[in-house]
Design a protein around this motif. Structure first.
Motif, PDB file in Angstrom:
ATOM      1  N   TYR A 153      -1.031 -30.349 -20.756  1.00 20.92           N
ATOM      2  CA  TYR A 153      -2.470 -30.637 -20.843  1.00 20.92           C
ATOM      3  C   TYR A 153      -3.173 -30.413 -19.504  1.00 20.92           C
ATOM      4  O   TYR A 153      -4.262 -29.830 -19.444  1.00 20.92           O
ATOM      5  CB  TYR A 153      -2.703 -32.070 -21.299  1.00 20.92           C
ATOM      6  CG  TYR A 153      -2.566 -32.287 -22.784  1.00 20.92           C
ATOM      7  CD1 TYR A 153      -3.229 -31.475 -23.699  1.00 20.92           C
ATOM      8  CD2 TYR A 153      -1.782 -33.325 -23.290  1.00 20.92           C
ATOM      9  CE1 TYR A 153      -3.111 -31.684 -25.067  1.00 20.92           C
ATOM     10  CE2 TYR A 153      -1.653 -33.544 -24.660  1.00 20.92           C
ATOM     11  CZ  TYR A 153      -2.319 -32.719 -25.539  1.00 20.92           C
ATOM     12  OH  TYR A 153      -2.197 -32.912 -26.891  1.00 20.92           O
ATOM     13  N   SER A 154      -2.565 -30.884 -18.418  1.00 22.36           N
ATOM     14  CA  SER A 154      -3.218 -30.748 -17.111  1.00 22.36           C
ATOM     15  C   SER A 154      -3.235 -29.295 -16.645  1.00 22.36           C
ATOM     16  O   SER A 154      -4.200 -28.850 -16.002  1.00 22.36           O
ATOM     17  CB  SER A 154      -2.530 -31.638 -16.070  1.00 22.36           C
ATOM     18  OG  SER A 154      -1.158 -31.318 -15.941  1.00 22.36           O
ATOM     19  N   ILE A 155      -2.181 -28.531 -16.971  1.00 27.47           N
ATOM     20  CA  ILE A 155      -2.188 -27.108 -16.624  1.00 27.47           C
ATOM     21  C   ILE A 155      -3.255 -26.379 -17.430  1.00 27.47           C
ATOM     22  O   ILE A 155      -3.986 -25.526 -16.914  1.00 27.47           O
ATOM     23  CB  ILE A 155      -0.801 -26.478 -16.865  1.00 27.47           C
ATOM     24  CG1 ILE A 155       0.264 -27.155 -15.996  1.00 27.47           C
ATOM     25  CG2 ILE A 155      -0.835 -24.980 -16.542  1.00 27.47           C
ATOM     26  CD1 ILE A 155       1.678 -26.717 -16.295  1.00 27.47           C
ATOM     27  N   GLN A 156      -3.369 -26.724 -18.717  1.00 29.88           N
ATOM     28  CA  GLN A 156      -4.421 -26.140 -19.543  1.00 29.88           C
ATOM     29  C   GLN A 156      -5.805 -26.465 -18.988  1.00 29.88           C
ATOM     30  O   GLN A 156      -6.705 -25.611 -18.968  1.00 29.88           O
ATOM     31  CB  GLN A 156      -4.304 -26.655 -20.980  1.00 29.88           C
ATOM     32  CG  GLN A 156      -3.115 -26.101 -21.747  1.00 29.88           C
ATOM     33  CD  GLN A 156      -2.954 -26.756 -23.101  1.00 29.88           C
ATOM     34  OE1 GLN A 156      -3.275 -27.943 -23.270  1.00 29.88           O
ATOM     35  NE2 GLN A 156      -2.434 -26.020 -24.067  1.00 29.88           N
TER      36      GLN A 156
ATOM     37  N   ALA B 260       1.977 -24.758 -10.991  1.00 26.73           N
ATOM     38  CA  ALA B 260       2.363 -25.866 -11.866  1.00 26.73           C
ATOM     39  C   ALA B 260       3.134 -25.355 -13.081  1.00 26.73           C
ATOM     40  O   ALA B 260       4.126 -25.967 -13.506  1.00 26.73           O
ATOM     41  CB  ALA B 260       1.118 -26.637 -12.315  1.00 26.73           C
ATOM     42  N   ALA B 261       2.693 -24.222 -13.645  1.00 26.43           N
ATOM     43  CA  ALA B 261       3.393 -23.643 -14.791  1.00 26.43           C
ATOM     44  C   ALA B 261       4.806 -23.237 -14.420  1.00 26.43           C
ATOM     45  O   ALA B 261       5.765 -23.474 -15.180  1.00 26.43           O
ATOM     46  CB  ALA B 261       2.616 -22.440 -15.323  1.00 26.43           C
TER      47      ALA B 261
ATOM     48  N   LEU C 294       0.296 -20.552 -22.888  1.00 24.74           N
ATOM     49  CA  LEU C 294      -0.249 -21.026 -21.616  1.00 24.74           C
ATOM     50  C   LEU C 294       0.305 -20.229 -20.450  1.00 24.74           C
ATOM     51  O   LEU C 294      -0.442 -19.769 -19.576  1.00 24.74           O
ATOM     52  CB  LEU C 294       0.057 -22.514 -21.440  1.00 24.74           C
ATOM     53  CG  LEU C 294      -0.398 -23.153 -20.128  1.00 24.74           C
ATOM     54  CD1 LEU C 294      -1.904 -23.000 -19.941  1.00 24.74           C
ATOM     55  CD2 LEU C 294      -0.008 -24.634 -20.094  1.00 24.74           C
ATOM     56  N   PHE C 295       1.637 -20.033 -20.414  1.00 25.56           N
ATOM     57  CA  PHE C 295       2.204 -19.299 -19.280  1.00 25.56           C
ATOM     58  C   PHE C 295       1.644 -17.886 -19.201  1.00 25.56           C
ATOM     59  O   PHE C 295       1.180 -17.442 -18.138  1.00 25.56           O
ATOM     60  CB  PHE C 295       3.725 -19.230 -19.343  1.00 25.56           C
ATOM     61  CG  PHE C 295       4.276 -18.270 -18.322  1.00 25.56           C
ATOM     62  CD1 PHE C 295       4.266 -18.607 -16.977  1.00 25.56           C
ATOM     63  CD2 PHE C 295       4.698 -16.990 -18.696  1.00 25.56           C
ATOM     64  CE1 PHE C 295       4.693 -17.690 -16.017  1.00 25.56           C
ATOM     65  CE2 PHE C 295       5.128 -16.084 -17.747  1.00 25.56           C
ATOM     66  CZ  PHE C 295       5.131 -16.430 -16.409  1.00 25.56           C
TER      67      PHE C 295
END
Length: 558
Positions: free
Chosen positions: A179-182, A210-211, A236-237
């Motif tokens: 969630y925080s990376i998104q 972070a990813a 996401l990645f």
């Protein structure tokens, strides 16, 4: 009585976002003491105009923990939130799918249900929700007429309020979950659409590191517990990774992580509705999901990365450079060849529904494909100043240079086609960059023609230059982002014109030393003329020393 401010509300008759007035929950100390209406901004308008320090004292009667306290900006009504979410999904993130939309909608709905407090999932997802709303607000401005300046500024303010709220709920030193990376990535999109590349690059670096720290670049990160989690991680990645590639190529910076270090698989070509907690459903035959078309964009960005690594900077011309260029062009040709039919540039649509679904991504893919072709040929554009008959051993470089001019021509006409179809807006920063660069290449060629330093290839380059300037004016006038983009790109390409002119004269001197060289004074005049031509693109919105960065963006820098 506290003053009132505007917030977003949905007009039931037009289905468009309109403002309504609500009370500001907290006036600044200065406005409260003078009993003036405060707009609730930091600093507020009255304090800013009077050059007073704007202070908001804590007047809450009860001490509350951050999770019982109110956000900097309250969530809008649910219908407005859904509208902004769709604006973000369907405009800003057409080629950047990094979450499972039904899951986000479900979480968003939960904030409008009666509850005793935030659940753990709500607490983690809340910054992402605000970041999505922030980007959606920026793109919602495009529903309005260009002349509706007040409303456009209002949407900009709303987006900034949501951005600040999302940022305030994050600890950027501790980004350690999906969630925080998104959220970090979505904040990056906001900054990109606002043409704030300095902060955008910093935020992107945080998101990518972070990813990688969470192992999302490796297959062994796919541990469930459901397909939703695994597909979200893959999406996401790859989205974070390809945008990092994008930015590094445009800004001329080294790649952050080698492709050799990545073994994550691409997301599955499935509509979001076909990915459930229980399993994945089969995709309809012949239908490309939005994630599937994103995969095609990702493959293109990987080729773009190879182009950047192989050709920038080109220190010398040799057999290796020649082989690299042929190989890279082959990679681009193969990418175009294997592209699904619905996404090919010359595809004839079967029906209106198919056209509606694939037209925008197809055009955006085509624009980035042309960017890749430009990046292959850009290092040799100065070779249009020589003739193949004069220097047969330069024949390949000369053909590459003319290809750059031809691609620039294609970019300008594609951009006009997209504007005519309402498919291109100033918030698409990367596309604006590609257009601006193409116009600069065409202007460079026109200036060589004017000084008899190059021969005509039959192209109406003057018309292309005028059309390109018209397109850039349309995009510039669309938003503050367009203005900022112009300011940034203008300085970048002035330097490009000067360096390329010098290279053109050097190569002409090498090939035809008997020809009279342009004198230093003539070269200085030529460079000044080029600079003035670019300056004229800016004069109507830069009446003097104007700071195009808003107070909010200045605050981010500190």
């Amino acid at each position: 009585m506290n003053p009132k401010v505007l917030v977003l509300s949905m007009d039931s008759s037009t289905k468009k976002l309109r403002p309504k007035r609500l009370r500001v929950p907290h006036a600044c100390d200065n406005c409260r003491s003078k009993k003036k209406k405060c707009d609730g901004k930091r600093p507020c308008k009255l304090c800013k105009n009077a050059e007073h320090e704007c202070v908001y004292s804590d007047r809450r009667r009860n001490v509350m923990t951050p999770e019982e306290s109110e956000e900097l900006a309250p969530l809008p009504p649910r219908d407005v939130a859904m509208k902004l979410l769709w604006e973000s999904w369907n405009r800003a993130c057409v080629l950047f799918r990094f979450y499972h939309r039904p899951s986000i909608v479900k979480i968003l709905d939960s904030f409008y249900e009666p509850s005793q407090g935030l659940t753990e999932e709500q607490a983690k997802a809340r910054p992402l929700i605000y970041a999505i709303l922030a980007v959606g607000a920026l793109f919602a401005k495009d529903d309005l007429q260009e002349g509706d300046v007040t409303m456009r500024e209002f949407y900009q303010d709303e987006g900034e309020r949501y951005f600040v709220a999302a940022k305030s709920m994050l600890d950027v030193t501790n980004i350690d979950d999906v969630y925080s990376i998104q959220t970090m990535f979505m904040l990056t999109m906001f900054l990109q659409c606002s043409a704030n590349l300095k902060s955008c690059y910093s935020y992107m670096g945080i998101a990518l590191r972070a990813a990688i720290s969470e192992g999302l670049h490796r297959k062994n990160s796919l541990v469930g517990p459901t397909p939703i989690e695994d597909e979200s991680k893959k999406r996401l990645f790859w989205t974070v990774y390809k945008v990092d590639i994008y930015m590094n190529c445009i800004l001329g910076l080294p790649q952050s992580i080698s492709q050799k270090a990545v073994n994550q698989e691409l997301p599955r070509d499935l509509d979001d509705e076909n990915i459930t907690s229980e399993g994945c459903l089969e995709q309809s035959w012949g239908k490309i999901s939005s994630t599937g078309l994103n995969n095609e964009h990702t493959k293109l960005m990987l080729v773009l990365s190879k182009i950047h690594d192989a050709l920038y900077p080109v220190l010398q011309w040799n057999e290796t450079t020649y082989a690299n260029m042929l190989s890279l062009q082959s990679d681009l040709d193969q990418w175009l060849l294997q592209l699904p039919m619905q996404l090919k540039p010359d595809y004839n649509w079967v029906d209106e529904a198919e056209r509606e679904e694939y037209l925008k991504p197809s055009k955006l893919l085509h624009m980035d494909y042309l960017l890749a072709r430009i990046l292959i040929s850009k290092p040799f554009i100065h070779c249009i100043a020589i003739e193949a008959e004069e220097a047969p051993h330069y024949a390949f470089q000369i053909s590459v240079a003319w290809n750059c001019i031809q691609v620039a021509h294609e970019v300008v006409h594609l951009a006009q086609d997209m504007i005519d179809g309402n498919l291109l807006i100033s918030g698409y920063w990367f596309s604006v960059h590609t257009i601006f660069y193409s116009v600069t290449c065409l202007m460079f060629y026109q200036h060589l023609l004017d000084l008899s330093l190059a021969k005509s290839n039959g192209m109406d380059v003057q018309n292309d230059c005028e059309l390109g300037v018209h397109i850039l004016m349309c995009l510039k006038n669309g938003s503050q982002a367009g203005e900022r983009s112009f300011n940034v790109l203008n300085s970048i390409f002035k330097e490009f014109n000067r360096k390329t002119t010098d290279l053109s004269l050097q190569v002409r001197a090498t090939v035809a030393p008997q020809e009279p060289m342009v004198t230093p004074e003539e070269l200085k005049f030529f460079n000044m003329e080029s600079d003035e031509y670019l300056d004229r693109l800016l004069k109507d919105f830069l009446p003097g020393e104007m700071d195009l960065e808003s107070n909010f963006l200045e605050e981010l820098e500190t």
